[in-house]
Design an enzyme around this catalytic site. Structure first.
Site, PDB file in Angstrom:
ATOM      1  CD  GLU A 237       2.655   4.598   1.671  1.00  0.00           C
ATOM      2  OE1 GLU A 237       3.859   4.407   1.389  1.00  0.00           O
ATOM      3  OE2 GLU A 237       1.760   3.787   1.376  1.00  0.00           O
TER       4      GLU A 237
ATOM      5  CE1 TYR B 132       4.151   5.361  12.761  1.00  0.00           C
ATOM      6  CE2 TYR B 132       3.449   3.247  11.905  1.00  0.00           C
ATOM      7  CZ  TYR B 132       3.362   4.227  12.862  1.00  0.00           C
ATOM      8  OH  TYR B 132       2.493   4.097  13.908  1.00  0.00           O
ATOM      9  N   PRO B 133       6.356   5.569   6.316  1.00  0.00           N
ATOM     10  CG  PRO B 133       6.093   3.982   4.599  1.00  0.00           C
ATOM     11  CD  PRO B 133       5.472   4.467   5.893  1.00  0.00           C
TER      12      PRO B 133
ATOM     13  N   GLY C  24      -0.787   2.019   9.733  1.00  0.00           N
ATOM     14  CA  GLY C  24       0.554   1.437   9.724  1.00  0.00           C
ATOM     15  C   GLY C  24       1.378   1.834   8.506  1.00  0.00           C
ATOM     16  CG  PHE C  25       0.324   1.077   5.144  1.00  0.00           C
ATOM     17  CD1 PHE C  25       1.207   0.110   5.623  1.00  0.00           C
ATOM     18  CD2 PHE C  25      -0.939   0.682   4.769  1.00  0.00           C
ATOM     19  CE1 PHE C  25       0.825  -1.212   5.718  1.00  0.00           C
ATOM     20  CE2 PHE C  25      -1.330  -0.653   4.857  1.00  0.00           C
ATOM     21  CZ  PHE C  25      -0.443  -1.604   5.332  1.00  0.00           C
TER      22      PHE C  25
ATOM     23  CD  GLN D 263      -4.752   1.466   0.500  1.00  0.00           C
ATOM     24  OE1 GLN D 263      -4.065   0.454   0.531  1.00  0.00           O
ATOM     25  NE2 GLN D 263      -5.167   1.995  -0.633  1.00  0.00           N
ATOM     26  CG  PHE D 264      -5.014   0.364   6.371  1.00  0.00           C
ATOM     27  CD1 PHE D 264      -5.998  -0.053   7.256  1.00  0.00           C
ATOM     28  CD2 PHE D 264      -5.171   0.083   5.025  1.00  0.00           C
ATOM     29  CE1 PHE D 264      -7.106  -0.749   6.808  1.00  0.00           C
ATOM     30  CE2 PHE D 264      -6.284  -0.611   4.571  1.00  0.00           C
ATOM     31  CZ  PHE D 264      -7.253  -1.031   5.469  1.00  0.00           C
TER      32      PHE D 264
ATOM     33  CD  GLU E 128      -0.422   4.216  -1.219  1.00  0.00           C
ATOM     34  OE1 GLU E 128      -0.954   3.362  -0.487  1.00  0.00           O
ATOM     35  OE2 GLU E 128       0.714   4.672  -1.005  1.00  0.00           O
TER      36      GLU E 128
ATOM     37  CG  HIS F  47      -4.154  -3.429   7.677  1.00  0.00           C
ATOM     38  ND1 HIS F  47      -3.032  -4.184   7.501  1.00  0.00           N
ATOM     39  CD2 HIS F  47      -4.548  -3.066   6.438  1.00  0.00           C
ATOM     40  CE1 HIS F  47      -2.766  -4.287   6.203  1.00  0.00           C
ATOM     41  NE2 HIS F  47      -3.680  -3.607   5.544  1.00  0.00           N
TER      42      HIS F  47
END
Ligand SMILES: Cc1ncc(C[n+]2csc(CCOP(=O)(O)OP(=O)(O)O)c2C)c(N)n1
Ligand SMILES: [Mg+2]
Lengths: 365, 410
Positions: free
Chosen positions: B138, B166-167, B163-164, B160-161, B107, B207
């Site tokens: 993701e 997991y998807p 915390g993202f 991107q971070f 992204e 983040h």
């Protein structure tokens, strides 16, 4: 029934004229009916809401620049989409926001200080979702659409009164969670309005990077109706959302509303849109300003006078000044609140860590 | 949200915890720390003067200068002072040049150059077919990378971070990690997944997390993390060149720290440097106690070692793991046998973490040399707190030195 397959529902033109029931064709006439009862005072109320949330939004940007917030995600340009939909909600309805719905938060009676506290880094939320019918902000893009779907399934099973609305962005529409929410809401006839604010950008990526078809058309494949509304037209947004909520409450299942709008500011205060966004696009959308449109309409009808307008502006300034003062006075949370509310029952590991850290701090001070 | 955005740095008003921390901050401001040591160079040598030579082809050098814009590459030398972010950017550039099948996807990685600008300028150089701004999904970023890899490409995904990621969890742990095994070795998936991770930048929720243990727990993945610009530059190239899937964790709060980097492309380096992805490194030799860390905490441990030397007259040996899976614990065990004391430090919570594994294995292999139990300094076993509390959550010099003190108390 697929309402408004190609139309952009608009009840106020960008130059501030009202499309009358007579001139409106097809579905527009139907939506008109949903705002036929809106009085001039109520229209002024919508202008007041939009003026205040814009003013609060500017305050967010200013406080971030001054180092008081670590970040701010601006709603500028999306005031009509948020106030129109937010004011369509009733007390029994439940809203699931993303992270930019400061205008909807305002409509749900959430103290903006809570929103600012989140962006200041003082809390992770701060309001009671049940009390306000407004869930916590969802930063993990798209995740809230599934929560909204489940909540709506619960409303059905409870024979509840309200409907549910889930906000999400054009970028979020690409997440698997959102497609799964569409599927589930459809097969369970969930009383749910999916409300997509298509502000045309997901950070640096234009909507064409997410899909070849407009957002609203994506409901078709899942078997539920959808409509695209001019998201800079507060009256049309109010009308369409009222209609959609009514459908949901009546047991007709979900509706997807695409509110076509524009993110005027950078994605957040940390973003630099000059790297990716054409300048002329911005100036085009500035001319479609949602507040100007309603102002022009109300002025032409002598409802909005100079006096009234300055009193609204003064009120917005006062709300912002009060918010600023309270934000600056916001204490950092107590340090051992790190260990609070990890779970309902006490966790022995967390308790041990709390005790050890308290001892260490005591020894250092 | 992306705080993407985080280029603004930490929130104001987060005071240094104590006078000790303040002293360290001043020391840090005073100038760069000594880089690698002789000991480390003997082992794998990315930290200091290597026999790397000046093999960069003129074309490569020219391209690097375009991206950099500063033209800092010295005459006849491949040494440059770069931030960790720029070192990654330069390493990715080299990886893209080294293999035309390398593609970057994620992204905002193209036109924007990523929210941290790690891929800055690469789409301009390599075009939209090789530097792909993906839809916001993701699971699809990793899932399609698997398909691209099966088709012979070498994808470098950016999440991107932290915390993202997991998807994309299913695609990483059930698909990417297992394909080689399931196909009895017939399928190779040379996919790199870059993830900015860790806290300390005053960010909003999701983040600042440290998800490394999830991936270390998954067979079939290599998990690595860099702590300084020199390693960043080399390790990202090693990761991309690896035929195994690699989770490449970038310490986002160190993106802006500078260091000297040997920008010689991987292909021109001696063979041992081309494959050193799995090795730990002594970053500061010492005699009295061993401190092991990785990623963002290496700098914090070096600061602690400085204070321990100045205030307590203690000599701490600091080891940077660099590879989290597989673990290269030999230097840690060797060091612990000498010092008798080990403190393991990371930002991630302690429960079932890297430090759990380190403690268990060191206890197994150096039991009779230990003067004290292996102690741990970690993030708490709570969700990552709001940013205004993160200085309490994150291990700092005081908590590290407290653990060292406790170790000496046995
Ligand atoms: C799962 C996930 N991936 C990535 C991000 C980082 N991120 C935050 S906002 C954003 C773009 C969202 O765009 P859109 O859905 O259109 O909403 P907008 O910001 O325009 O309101 C991205 C990629 C995130 N927050 N969550
Ligand atoms: Mg958007």
């Amino acid at each position: 029934m697929f309402a408004g397959v190609t139309e952009l529902v608009q009840l106020l033109t960008p130059d501030g004229r009202r499309t009358t029931a007579a001139s409106a064709s097809g579905p527009e006439a139907e939506y008109q009916a949903h705002v036929a009862d809106v009085t001039d005072d109520e229209l002024v109320g919508l202008l007041r809401d939009m003026t205040i949330v814009r003013r609060l939004d500017d305050e967010g940007t200013a406080l971030q620049r001054q180092g008081e917030l670590s970040l701010w995600a601006s709603l500028r340009g999306q005031e009509a989409a948020q106030i129109g939909s937010g004011r369509a909600l009733g007390p029994d309805d439940m809203a699931f926001p993303s992270y930019r719905e400061h205008g909807v938060a305002w409509c749900r009676g959430v103290d903006p200080l809570n929103v600012f506290g989140l962006f200041r880094g003082s809390s992770l939320g701060g309001w009671d979702p049940q009390e306000h019918g407004f869930a916590l902000y969802a930063i993990v893009v798209g995740s809230q659409t599934l929560h909204a779907t489940g909540y709506a399934m619960g409303v059905t099973r409870d024979h509840g009164e309200g409907a549910v609305i889930s906000y999400f962005g054009d970028g979020a529409s690409s997440e698997g969670d959102v497609s799964e929410a569409f599927g589930w809401a459809s097969v369970f006839s969930a009383p749910l309005v999916f409300f997509c604010q298509n502000n045309q950008w997901a950070i640096s990526e234009p909507y064409r990077r997410q899909s070849r078809v407009p957002v609203y058309q994506r409901a078709r494949g899942f078997g539920f109706p959808s409509v695209r509304v001019d998201g800079n037209d507060v009256l049309a947004t109010l009308a369409v959302t009222r209609w959609a909520l009514q459908q949901a409450r009546a047991g007709a299942g979900p509706v997807l509303v695409e509110a076509l709008t524009y993110r005027i500011n950078p994605h957040t205060t940390a973003d630099d849109p000059s790297r990716y966004r054409p300048a002329d696009e911005l100036s085009t959308w500035r001319r479609r300003d949602p507040l100007d449109r309603l102002r022009t309409y109300l002025r032409a009808r002598d409802v909005l006078t100079d006096e009234l307008e300055s009193s609204i502006a003064a009120e917005a300034d006062a709300v912002a000044a009060d918010l600023r003062a309270r934000c600056l006075a916001l204490p950092d949370p107590p340090e051992d609140s790190v260990f609070d509310h990890v779970q309902v029952t006490e966790n022995s590991l967390v308790a041990t860590e709390r005790a050890a850290y308290t001892d260490l701090r005591g020894a250092l001070l | 949200m992306t705080t993407s955005e985080m280029a603004t740095g930490p929130a104001a008003g987060a005071p240094a915890n104590t006078a000790r921390q303040a002293a360290v901050d001043t020391a840090v401001d005073a100038g760069p720390r000594p880089a690698g040591t002789a000991a480390s160079l003997g082992r794998e040598g990315t930290g200091g003067g290597t026999a790397a030579g000046n093999g960069a082809a003129p074309g490569r050098r020219a391209a690097a200068a375009v991206v950099d814009g500063s033209g800092t590459a010295g005459e006849g030398s491949a040494r440059r002072t770069l931030t960790l972010a720029k070192a990654l950017n330069t390493g990715l550039l080299a990886a893209m040049q080294a293999d035309p099948k390398t593609v970057i996807m994620g992204e905002d990685v193209g036109k924007l150059g990523g929210v941290f600008r790690i891929t800055d300028g690469l789409q301009e150089l390599f075009g939209e077919e090789r530097v792909i701004d993906t839809p916001l999904a993701e699971s699809a970023i990793v899932g399609t990378a698997i398909g691209l890899a099966m088709r012979g490409f070498r994808p470098v995904c950016e999440i991107q971070f932290d915390g993202f990621v997991y998807p994309a969890f299913d695609q990483i742990v059930s698909q990417l990690a297992k394909m080689h095994y399931r196909s009895a070795g017939r399928v190779r998936l040379p996919v790199t997944i870059r993830i900015p991770y860790g806290g300390g930048i005053g960010a909003v929720e999701h983040h600042s997390e440290s998800p490394e243990a999830y991936f270390c727990h998954t067979a079939g993945l290599r998990v690595v993390t860099c702590s300084n610009p020199a390693d960043a530059h080399l390790m990202i190239q090693q990761a991309v060149a690896s035929d195994d899937p690699v989770i490449f964790l970038e310490p986002k709060r160190r993106y802006w720290e500078k260091g000297e980097v040997d920008t010689t492309p991987l292909a021109d380096l001696p063979a041992d440097l081309r494959t050193g992805l799995h090795s730990a490194r002594v970053v500061r030799p010492g005699e009295d106690a061993t401190v092991v860390a990785y990623g963002p905490m290496v700098r914090t441990c070096l600061d602690a070692a400085e204070v321990a030397a100045a205030e307590d007259g203690r000599s701490l040996e600091v080891i940077d793991l660099r590879s989290l899976s597989p673990l290269d614990l030999d230097p840690v065990i060797e060091s612990t046998r000498r010092t008798g004391r080990l403190v393991a430090v990371h930002e991630a919570p302690s429960n079932v973490s890297l430090s759990s594994e380190i403690a268990a294995r060191v206890t197994e292999q150096a039991f009779y040399h230990l003067e004290a139990p292996v102690l741990r300094v970690t993030g708490f076993d709570t969700p990552y707190p709001p940013a205004r509390l993160e200085d309490h959550y994150l291990p700092d010099v005081d908590r590290i030195l407290d653990a060292v003190d406790r170790s000496f108390g046995y």
